[in-house]
Scaffold this motif. Structure first.
Motif, PDB file in Angstrom:
ATOM      1  N   LYS A  24     -14.470  28.067  89.964  1.00  0.00           N
ATOM      2  CA  LYS A  24     -15.767  27.810  90.611  1.00  0.00           C
ATOM      3  C   LYS A  24     -16.855  27.592  89.570  1.00  0.00           C
ATOM      4  O   LYS A  24     -17.689  26.700  89.705  1.00  0.00           O
ATOM      5  CB  LYS A  24     -16.145  28.956  91.543  1.00  0.00           C
ATOM      6  CG  LYS A  24     -15.400  28.929  92.851  1.00  0.00           C
ATOM      7  CD  LYS A  24     -15.915  29.971  93.805  1.00  0.00           C
ATOM      8  CE  LYS A  24     -17.187  29.450  94.415  1.00  0.00           C
ATOM      9  NZ  LYS A  24     -17.630  30.166  95.593  1.00  0.00           N
ATOM     10  N   TRP A  45     -17.229  23.902  90.245  1.00  0.00           N
ATOM     11  CA  TRP A  45     -17.731  23.915  91.621  1.00  0.00           C
ATOM     12  C   TRP A  45     -19.110  24.555  91.761  1.00  0.00           C
ATOM     13  O   TRP A  45     -19.594  24.769  92.856  1.00  0.00           O
ATOM     14  CB  TRP A  45     -16.730  24.690  92.496  1.00  0.00           C
ATOM     15  CG  TRP A  45     -16.597  24.183  93.882  1.00  0.00           C
ATOM     16  CD1 TRP A  45     -17.121  24.759  95.013  1.00  0.00           C
ATOM     17  CD2 TRP A  45     -15.906  23.040  94.343  1.00  0.00           C
ATOM     18  NE1 TRP A  45     -16.798  24.031  96.120  1.00  0.00           N
ATOM     19  CE2 TRP A  45     -16.044  22.972  95.732  1.00  0.00           C
ATOM     20  CE3 TRP A  45     -15.174  22.042  93.699  1.00  0.00           C
ATOM     21  CZ2 TRP A  45     -15.483  21.966  96.500  1.00  0.00           C
ATOM     22  CZ3 TRP A  45     -14.609  21.039  94.453  1.00  0.00           C
ATOM     23  CH2 TRP A  45     -14.769  21.003  95.831  1.00  0.00           C
ATOM     24  N   LEU A 103     -14.452  25.945  98.091  1.00  0.00           N
ATOM     25  CA  LEU A 103     -13.651  25.399  97.005  1.00  0.00           C
ATOM     26  C   LEU A 103     -12.455  24.648  97.577  1.00  0.00           C
ATOM     27  O   LEU A 103     -11.797  25.125  98.489  1.00  0.00           O
ATOM     28  CB  LEU A 103     -13.161  26.530  96.101  1.00  0.00           C
ATOM     29  CG  LEU A 103     -12.298  26.158  94.914  1.00  0.00           C
ATOM     30  CD1 LEU A 103     -13.071  25.276  93.941  1.00  0.00           C
ATOM     31  CD2 LEU A 103     -11.812  27.410  94.213  1.00  0.00           C
TER      32      LEU A 103
END
Length: 116
Positions: A91, A95, A102
């Motif tokens: 992440k 992300w 996700l």
């Protein structure tokens, strides 16, 4: 304190594997962000083996699931994720600006097993 994350894991092979798995080729998961890629790979291996079993066949043949790999898509490219990396690290690296859950992708080899 454990933090939890939600996400999707989808098949990227685009071949007969999706036909074999049907709707099960995409998974919704909720797990702790401390989960490693090794852990998720093992989970996927076990689930795929169960779902690809053919109990109705009398000859006890079962296909082997091998070489499971997980990927994340970032800037239009797929990046393979490796063993000790955690979902929290994924992440953070790929992300952090995305507000959606996700999304990971997987691929694996399916080889015909020998009769047992």
């Amino acid at each position: 304190m454990m933090h939890h994350g939600e996400g999707l894991i989808s098949n990227i092979s685009g071949n007969i594997l999706v036909d074999l798995l049907g709707e099960k080729s995409t998974r919704y998961i909720k797990t702790c962000l401390e989960a490693s890629i090794d852990h998720l790979t093992k989970f996927m291996e076990l689930r795929l083996k169960v779902e690809l079993e053919k109990p109705e066949e009398e000859n006890h043949l079962s296909d082997n699931v091998e070489n499971i790999k997980l990927f994340v898509q970032y800037s239009g490219e797929y990046f393979e994720l490796t063993g000790p990396e955690t979902l929290e690290m994924v992440k953070e690296d790929y992300w952090k600006k995305n507000t959606k859950p996700l999304e990971l992708f997987y691929n694996f080899d399916l080889t015909a097993a020998k009769e047992v």
